[in-house]
Scaffold this motif. Structure first.
Motif, PDB file in Angstrom:
ATOM      1  N   HIS A 265       7.018  20.083  -9.396  1.00 36.08           N
ATOM      2  CA  HIS A 265       7.710  21.169  -8.699  1.00 36.08           C
ATOM      3  C   HIS A 265       8.120  20.728  -7.300  1.00 36.08           C
ATOM      4  O   HIS A 265       9.198  21.071  -6.818  1.00 36.08           O
ATOM      5  N   ILE A 266       7.258  19.962  -6.648  1.00 33.25           N
ATOM      6  CA  ILE A 266       7.560  19.458  -5.311  1.00 33.25           C
ATOM      7  C   ILE A 266       8.746  18.512  -5.352  1.00 33.25           C
ATOM      8  O   ILE A 266       9.663  18.573  -4.518  1.00 33.25           O
ATOM      9  N   LEU A 267       8.775  17.625  -6.347  1.00 34.83           N
ATOM     10  CA  LEU A 267       9.833  16.621  -6.434  1.00 34.83           C
ATOM     11  C   LEU A 267      11.193  17.242  -6.732  1.00 34.83           C
ATOM     12  O   LEU A 267      12.226  16.680  -6.373  1.00 34.83           O
TER      13      LEU A 267
ATOM     14  N   GLY B  40      16.276  11.446  -6.683  1.00 39.76           N
ATOM     15  CA  GLY B  40      17.039  11.071  -7.864  1.00 39.76           C
ATOM     16  C   GLY B  40      16.152  10.489  -8.942  1.00 39.76           C
ATOM     17  O   GLY B  40      14.939  10.305  -8.769  1.00 39.76           O
ATOM     18  N   SER B  41      16.760  10.175 -10.073  1.00 41.54           N
ATOM     19  CA  SER B  41      15.992   9.724 -11.240  1.00 41.54           C
ATOM     20  C   SER B  41      15.265   8.404 -10.983  1.00 41.54           C
ATOM     21  O   SER B  41      14.126   8.221 -11.426  1.00 41.54           O
ATOM     22  N   ILE B  42      15.888   7.495 -10.232  1.00 36.28           N
ATOM     23  CA  ILE B  42      15.240   6.208  -9.951  1.00 36.28           C
ATOM     24  C   ILE B  42      14.014   6.411  -9.084  1.00 36.28           C
ATOM     25  O   ILE B  42      12.923   5.906  -9.382  1.00 36.28           O
ATOM     26  N   ALA B  43      14.172   7.183  -8.001  1.00 37.09           N
ATOM     27  CA  ALA B  43      13.046   7.437  -7.103  1.00 37.09           C
ATOM     28  C   ALA B  43      11.938   8.209  -7.811  1.00 37.09           C
ATOM     29  O   ALA B  43      10.752   7.994  -7.570  1.00 37.09           O
ATOM     30  N   ARG B  44      12.322   9.121  -8.692  1.00 35.61           N
ATOM     31  CA  ARG B  44      11.320   9.904  -9.428  1.00 35.61           C
ATOM     32  C   ARG B  44      10.493   8.990 -10.333  1.00 35.61           C
ATOM     33  O   ARG B  44       9.264   9.121 -10.399  1.00 35.61           O
ATOM     34  N   LYS B  45      11.138   8.061 -11.007  1.00 35.37           N
ATOM     35  CA  LYS B  45      10.411   7.135 -11.884  1.00 35.37           C
ATOM     36  C   LYS B  45       9.487   6.226 -11.074  1.00 35.37           C
ATOM     37  O   LYS B  45       8.361   5.940 -11.492  1.00 35.37           O
TER      38      LYS B  45
ATOM     39  N   ASP C 237       0.820  -1.208   0.000  1.00 34.68           N
ATOM     40  CA  ASP C 237       0.000   0.000   0.000  1.00 34.68           C
ATOM     41  C   ASP C 237       0.855   1.259   0.000  1.00 34.68           C
ATOM     42  O   ASP C 237       0.373   2.345  -0.304  1.00 34.68           O
ATOM     43  N   LEU C 238       2.130   1.109   0.401  1.00 32.32           N
ATOM     44  CA  LEU C 238       2.998   2.272   0.539  1.00 32.32           C
ATOM     45  C   LEU C 238       4.433   1.878   0.202  1.00 32.32           C
ATOM     46  O   LEU C 238       4.939   0.852   0.673  1.00 32.32           O
ATOM     47  N   ILE C 239       5.088   2.711  -0.606  1.00 26.76           N
ATOM     48  CA  ILE C 239       6.512   2.568  -0.892  1.00 26.76           C
ATOM     49  C   ILE C 239       7.229   3.739  -0.244  1.00 26.76           C
ATOM     50  O   ILE C 239       6.824   4.891  -0.405  1.00 26.76           O
ATOM     51  N   MET C 240       8.296   3.446   0.488  1.00 26.45           N
ATOM     52  CA  MET C 240       9.080   4.497   1.134  1.00 26.45           C
ATOM     53  C   MET C 240      10.386   4.690   0.381  1.00 26.45           C
ATOM     54  O   MET C 240      11.084   3.727   0.061  1.00 26.45           O
ATOM     55  N   LEU C 241      10.718   5.960   0.094  1.00 26.26           N
ATOM     56  CA  LEU C 241      11.925   6.295  -0.655  1.00 26.26           C
ATOM     57  C   LEU C 241      12.657   7.434   0.036  1.00 26.26           C
ATOM     58  O   LEU C 241      12.039   8.288   0.666  1.00 26.26           O
ATOM     59  N   GLY C 242      13.959   7.457  -0.111  1.00 25.88           N
ATOM     60  CA  GLY C 242      14.762   8.517   0.484  1.00 25.88           C
ATOM     61  C   GLY C 242      15.125   9.586  -0.525  1.00 25.88           C
ATOM     62  O   GLY C 242      15.261   9.324  -1.721  1.00 25.88           O
ATOM     63  N   ALA C 243      15.271  10.814  -0.044  1.00 21.99           N
ATOM     64  CA  ALA C 243      15.680  11.932  -0.891  1.00 21.99           C
ATOM     65  C   ALA C 243      17.193  12.091  -0.847  1.00 21.99           C
ATOM     66  O   ALA C 243      17.888  11.458  -0.051  1.00 21.99           O
ATOM     67  N   ILE C 244      17.699  12.960  -1.704  1.00 19.45           N
ATOM     68  CA  ILE C 244      19.139  13.208  -1.801  1.00 19.45           C
ATOM     69  C   ILE C 244      19.405  14.659  -1.423  1.00 19.45           C
ATOM     70  O   ILE C 244      18.770  15.575  -1.962  1.00 19.45           O
ATOM     71  N   PRO C 245      20.337  14.919  -0.488  1.00 15.19           N
ATOM     72  CA  PRO C 245      20.624  16.316  -0.133  1.00 15.19           C
ATOM     73  C   PRO C 245      21.430  17.007  -1.226  1.00 15.19           C
ATOM     74  O   PRO C 245      22.295  16.405  -1.857  1.00 15.19           O
TER      75      PRO C 245
END
Length: 286
Positions: A273-275, A112-117, A94-102
């Motif tokens: 814009h948020i991403l 990043g591109s993988i998380a965005r896709k 129901d939920l996928i958790m992903l980390g952002a890049i500073p």
């Protein structure tokens, strides 16, 4: 409206990479599983080794009295985007958790591109974390996108349920108003007055729409939560992201857009814009 109250994160999936954030990411995921009484799926895209398996097992040790039922560890090789999305589907996540890049100054974050896709193409909700922590981070204030859309009612309801699970004290439902909706070019005092009056009327109309939704929400979902509405003027996506950052929100909840199209490359929707610069943790609801 009872059919709308059906959202629950019963299965949460997180992709694990053996990076400096491994421990923090897993701890964040385990806490979410506790909050929502869910099952956890850990997916590593790459080769399985005894050393890697030992590292993960050490981190999740003692997480549950019945680890085999509560936690599932999956090893797969292949394209990271395809593996994560397909594994989430196969396991009804129901939920996928992903980390952002500073970014370089460590005060701004993007994905990043993988998380965005994955975010664009996942069948389920996605939680983007900007600063995963080993220690509990309270979620005291949630900002919710309340724009006029057929998905907004469900997003507001889901946001209240999320808030109850996370122990959130305050929710602000934000509606962004663009200058195009005002249809006035300010050139003198008269046009400034007209601009002001139109904005006041738009604000009242939009806030009434949100109030009408909230009136139908059972009190149990609103109990203990201060729910406010806020209209802001500016470009969609930029405005709500800036607002969430300025007020120090702990989580921004957005409705998932329709499937990304070729034209979005040239005319990005508000979520893009948020991403591009995450203002805080972002939950994209599907």
């Amino acid at each position: 409206m009872s059919e709308l109250f059906n959202h629950k994160f019963s299965t949460i999936l997180i992709g694990v990479a053996f990076s400096p954030n491994l421990k923090n990411n897993i701890f964040e995921a385990m806490r979410m599983v506790d909050f929502f009484d869910s099952k956890l799926i850990l997916v590593h895209v790459g080769e399985k080794t005894q050393d890697k398996e030992n590292q993960i097992k050490k981190l999740i040790a003692g997480f549950s009295d019945d680890d085999d039922e509560k936690v599932k560890l999956i090893w797969k090789q292949g394209d990271p985007v395809e593996v994560i999305i397909n594994t989430a589907k196969d396991n009804n996540a129901d939920l996928i958790m992903l980390g952002a890049i500073p970014r370089e100054d460590f005060l701004k974050f993007y994905i990043g591109s993988i998380a965005r896709k994955i975010t664009r193409n996942a069948h389920c909700s996605v939680l983007l974390l900007i600063q995963p922590s080993e220690d509990l981070r309270p979620c005291n204030h949630i900002v919710v996108n309340g724009l006029k859309d057929e998905k907004t009612k469900q997003t507001i309801l889901d946001s209240l349920e999320v808030a109850q699970n996370l122990g959130t004290q305050k929710i602000t439902i934000v509606d962004e108003i663009s200058q195009q909706e005002v249809h006035v070019v300010v050139e003198d005092d008269q046009s400034l007055l007209k601009d002001t009056l139109i904005k006041e009327q738009l604000t009242k109309t939009k806030e009434q729409r949100v109030y009408d939704i909230l009136k139908e929400v059972p009190e149990t979902l609103k109990k203990g939560i201060l729910v406010k509405t806020q209209s802001i003027f500016g470009k969609r996506g930029y405005s709500i992201g800036h607002y969430a950052k300025v007020v120090g929100a702990d989580l921004l909840i957005m409705s998932a857009p329709e499937k990304t199209t070729f034209w979005d490359r040239f005319f990005p929707h508000d979520l893009e814009h948020i991403l591009s610069e995450l203002p805080t943790d972002v939950l994209i609801m599907r």
